[in-house]
Design a protein around this motif. Structure first.
Motif, PDB file in Angstrom:
ATOM      1  N   LYS A  62       0.910  -1.241  -0.082  1.00 27.45           N
ATOM      2  CA  LYS A  62      -0.028   0.006  -0.047  1.00 27.45           C
ATOM      3  C   LYS A  62       0.802   1.305  -0.053  1.00 27.45           C
ATOM      4  N   ALA A  63       0.359   2.338  -0.504  1.00 26.79           N
ATOM      5  CA  ALA A  63       1.028   3.777  -0.471  1.00 26.79           C
ATOM      6  C   ALA A  63       0.067   4.675  -0.424  1.00 26.79           C
ATOM      7  N   VAL A  64       0.549   5.936  -0.011  1.00 29.88           N
ATOM      8  CA  VAL A  64      -0.436   7.104   0.033  1.00 29.88           C
ATOM      9  C   VAL A  64       0.668   8.213  -0.127  1.00 29.88           C
ATOM     10  N   PHE A  65       0.175   9.258  -0.862  1.00 29.68           N
ATOM     11  CA  PHE A  65       0.957  10.478  -1.345  1.00 29.68           C
ATOM     12  C   PHE A  65       0.004  11.611  -1.290  1.00 29.68           C
ATOM     13  N   GLY A  66       0.642  12.757  -0.823  1.00 28.65           N
ATOM     14  CA  GLY A  66      -0.055  14.075  -1.188  1.00 28.65           C
ATOM     15  C   GLY A  66       0.853  14.963  -1.714  1.00 28.65           C
ATOM     16  N   LEU A  67      -0.057  15.836  -2.425  1.00 29.00           N
ATOM     17  CA  LEU A  67       0.822  17.067  -3.142  1.00 29.00           C
ATOM     18  C   LEU A  67       0.281  18.295  -2.492  1.00 29.00           C
ATOM     19  N   ASP A  75      16.027  26.908   7.192  1.00 28.40           N
ATOM     20  CA  ASP A  75      16.474  25.369   7.074  1.00 28.40           C
ATOM     21  C   ASP A  75      15.126  24.585   7.233  1.00 28.40           C
ATOM     22  N   ASP A  76      13.895  25.039   7.167  1.00 30.17           N
ATOM     23  CA  ASP A  76      12.704  24.519   7.513  1.00 30.17           C
ATOM     24  C   ASP A  76      11.915  24.375   6.192  1.00 30.17           C
ATOM     25  N   ILE A  77      11.005  23.388   5.896  1.00 28.14           N
ATOM     26  CA  ILE A  77       9.918  23.530   4.820  1.00 28.14           C
ATOM     27  C   ILE A  77       8.651  23.470   5.588  1.00 28.14           C
ATOM     28  N   ILE A  78       7.787  24.522   5.089  1.00 29.61           N
ATOM     29  CA  ILE A  78       6.467  24.497   5.448  1.00 29.61           C
ATOM     30  C   ILE A  78       5.487  23.939   4.745  1.00 29.61           C
ATOM     31  N   VAL A  79       4.671  22.960   5.144  1.00 32.51           N
ATOM     32  CA  VAL A  79       3.843  22.093   4.319  1.00 32.51           C
ATOM     33  C   VAL A  79       2.522  21.886   4.978  1.00 32.51           C
ATOM     34  N   GLU A  80       1.389  22.678   4.393  1.00 33.64           N
ATOM     35  CA  GLU A  80       0.155  22.429   5.421  1.00 33.64           C
ATOM     36  C   GLU A  80       0.049  22.968   6.695  1.00 33.64           C
ATOM     37  N   GLY A  81       1.067  24.040   7.000  1.00 36.34           N
ATOM     38  CA  GLY A  81       0.940  24.596   8.244  1.00 36.34           C
ATOM     39  C   GLY A  81       1.911  23.837   8.989  1.00 36.34           C
ATOM     40  N   VAL A  82       2.518  22.855   8.750  1.00 34.10           N
ATOM     41  CA  VAL A  82       3.249  22.157   9.570  1.00 34.10           C
ATOM     42  C   VAL A  82       4.782  22.356   9.039  1.00 34.10           C
ATOM     43  N   ARG A  83       5.666  22.564  10.230  1.00 41.09           N
ATOM     44  CA  ARG A  83       7.038  22.744   9.758  1.00 41.09           C
ATOM     45  C   ARG A  83       7.915  21.655  10.082  1.00 41.09           C
ATOM     46  N   LEU A  84       8.649  21.409   8.951  1.00 44.32           N
ATOM     47  CA  LEU A  84       9.480  20.138   8.844  1.00 44.32           C
ATOM     48  C   LEU A  84      10.907  20.873   8.940  1.00 44.32           C
ATOM     49  N   PRO A  85      11.454  20.590  10.334  1.00 48.02           N
ATOM     50  CA  PRO A  85      12.800  21.216  10.358  1.00 48.02           C
ATOM     51  C   PRO A  85      13.901  20.162   9.602  1.00 48.02           C
ATOM     52  N   MET A  86      14.708  20.717   8.773  1.00 49.62           N
ATOM     53  CA  MET A  86      15.696  20.056   7.979  1.00 49.62           C
ATOM     54  C   MET A  86      16.919  20.308   8.636  1.00 49.62           C
ATOM     55  N   ILE A 117       5.098  20.229  -3.103  1.00 47.30           N
ATOM     56  CA  ILE A 117       6.240  19.132  -2.345  1.00 47.30           C
ATOM     57  C   ILE A 117       5.237  17.969  -2.326  1.00 47.30           C
ATOM     58  N   GLY A 118       5.826  16.758  -2.671  1.00 51.04           N
ATOM     59  CA  GLY A 118       5.169  15.604  -2.307  1.00 51.04           C
ATOM     60  C   GLY A 118       5.561  14.791  -1.038  1.00 51.04           C
ATOM     61  N   VAL A 119       4.485  14.520  -0.336  1.00 51.30           N
ATOM     62  CA  VAL A 119       4.955  13.684   0.945  1.00 51.30           C
ATOM     63  C   VAL A 119       4.083  12.268   0.843  1.00 51.30           C
ATOM     64  N   VAL A 230       8.194   2.948   4.386  1.00 56.94           N
ATOM     65  CA  VAL A 230       9.022   3.920   3.829  1.00 56.94           C
ATOM     66  C   VAL A 230       8.373   5.142   3.943  1.00 56.94           C
ATOM     67  N   SER A 231       8.658   6.167   3.988  1.00 56.70           N
ATOM     68  CA  SER A 231       8.114   7.668   4.221  1.00 56.70           C
ATOM     69  C   SER A 231       9.217   8.605   3.629  1.00 56.70           C
ATOM     70  N   GLY A 232       8.528   9.672   3.258  1.00 52.95           N
ATOM     71  CA  GLY A 232       9.521  10.836   3.037  1.00 52.95           C
ATOM     72  C   GLY A 232       8.839  11.653   2.247  1.00 52.95           C
ATOM     73  N   LEU A 233       9.670  12.517   1.314  1.00 51.56           N
ATOM     74  CA  LEU A 233       9.179  13.541   0.719  1.00 51.56           C
ATOM     75  C   LEU A 233       9.592  13.379  -0.837  1.00 51.56           C
ATOM     76  N   MET A 234       8.818  14.169  -1.923  1.00 49.13           N
ATOM     77  CA  MET A 234       9.032  14.197  -3.121  1.00 49.13           C
ATOM     78  C   MET A 234       9.459  15.582  -3.745  1.00 49.13           C
ATOM     79  N   ILE A 235      10.475  15.844  -4.214  1.00 47.42           N
ATOM     80  CA  ILE A 235      11.094  17.196  -4.504  1.00 47.42           C
ATOM     81  C   ILE A 235      11.382  17.261  -6.123  1.00 47.42           C
ATOM     82  N   ALA A 236      10.873  18.050  -6.741  1.00 50.52           N
ATOM     83  CA  ALA A 236      10.894  18.074  -8.322  1.00 50.52           C
ATOM     84  C   ALA A 236      11.911  18.981  -8.655  1.00 50.52           C
ATOM     85  N   HIS A 237      12.629  19.753  -7.909  1.00 52.53           N
ATOM     86  CA  HIS A 237      13.656  20.668  -8.410  1.00 52.53           C
ATOM     87  C   HIS A 237      14.711  20.047  -9.266  1.00 52.53           C
ATOM     88  N   PRO A 238      14.973  20.676 -10.575  1.00 47.54           N
ATOM     89  CA  PRO A 238      15.784  19.845 -11.317  1.00 47.54           C
ATOM     90  C   PRO A 238      17.200  19.902 -10.786  1.00 47.54           C
TER      91      PRO A 238
END
Length: 276
Positions: A62-67, A75-86, A117-119, A230-238
């Motif tokens: 099974k898999a689930v993703f959101g865009l 150094d943080d990524i803000i997604v859906e109001g959630v701060r992801l410190p990197m 971003i993809g999660v 497995v969990s993580g992020l999908m980043i499209a930057h070339p």
């Protein structure tokens, strides 16, 4: 420019659907086959393929993703109001190159256009890890295949995201060999891997994309159960690429704890394997 609406999708795959995406190199590594003969590897592969045939129809993955809209704040990524410190490298990969952080590949809030971003999360059925106890060899075979099937599920899902759902690489035509060595556009950094080593980031990812909806549960340290998940992020930057955060010093540890909003000692526990 691809204009996206927020999207969340969930998949269930058969063993046959994800089997072509298995990385056998990592399978051999799990069995410590380095230095073994070609015959040994061939015999192991034969056993694995026979086991996969037996698993067909019994289990699914099974898999689930959101865009989502996203932006970088330092150094943080803000997604859906959630701060992801990197975390940022304190030592560059090569002399003279910059010290990288995953937030570098996401546009800041002040940019003229929104970034995306993809999660994601992917897993196997828990039964794959709890059955097959009668035969220790078969149990290990199924468990190592479960790990590979979870990764293969992520690989298949990401291909569909790139070419269809996000669609930033609609004409991608890669061989399986190219696909498995990451020759596609963008990156898919996973939690617990060198670019994002803190497993407790799963608590934040859970707030964005419901991992429980595909049967993943988190331990008190953020480890996933089933283990083959497995969990993580999908980043499209070339220009996005993978890197190893490496050793984390006391200064970055303190900064990270502040950005996570957790006590310093808890951050120290989460990053124990990366501390100088």
């Amino acid at each position: 420019m691809i204009v996206l609406k927020k999207m969340r999708k969930q998949f269930q795959y058969s063993i046959q659907e994800v089997e072509p995406f298995i990385s056998w190199a990592y399978f051999y590594h799990a069995w410590q086959m380095s230095g073994k003969s070609e015959k040994d590897r061939a015999d192991l592969r034969k056993d694995a393929e026979q086991t996969l045939r037996q698993l067909r129809g019994q289990y699914t993955t099974k898999a689930v993703f959101g865009l989502y809209d996203a932006y970088a704040d330092g150094d943080d990524i803000i997604v859906e109001g959630v701060r992801l410190p990197m975390l940022r490298q304190q030592r560059p990969t090569t002399p003279g190159s910059p010290c990288l952080c995953l937030a570098d590949f996401i546009m800041p809030e002040t940019a003229s256009k929104k970034d995306t971003i993809g999660v994601f999360a992917a897993t196997v059925e828990m039964r794959m890890e709890t059955e097959h106890h009668a035969d220790p060899y078969q149990r290990m075979m199924v468990q190592t295949l479960a790990d590979r099937l979870a990764e293969a599920t992520t690989e298949k899902m990401h291909q569909e995201v790139r070419t269809k759902y996000w669609g930033y690489a609609p004409y991608e035509q890669l061989s399986m060999e190219e696909l498995l060595r990451g020759a596609f556009l963008g990156i898919r950094p996973a939690v617990g891997y060198p670019s994002m080593p803190d497993a407790s980031i799963n608590f934040l990812i859970q707030q964005i994309v419901d991992m429980g909806s595909i049967g993943i549960h988190l331990t008190e340290n953020g480890a996933m159960r089933p283990h083959a998940s497995v969990s993580g992020l999908m980043i499209a930057h070339p220009k996005a690429r993978y890197f190893d955060v490496g050793p984390v010093g006391d200064d970055q540890l303190a900064d990270y704890a502040t950005r996570r909003g957790i006590p310093l000692e808890l951050a120290r526990r989460f990053l124990a394997s990366n501390l100088i």
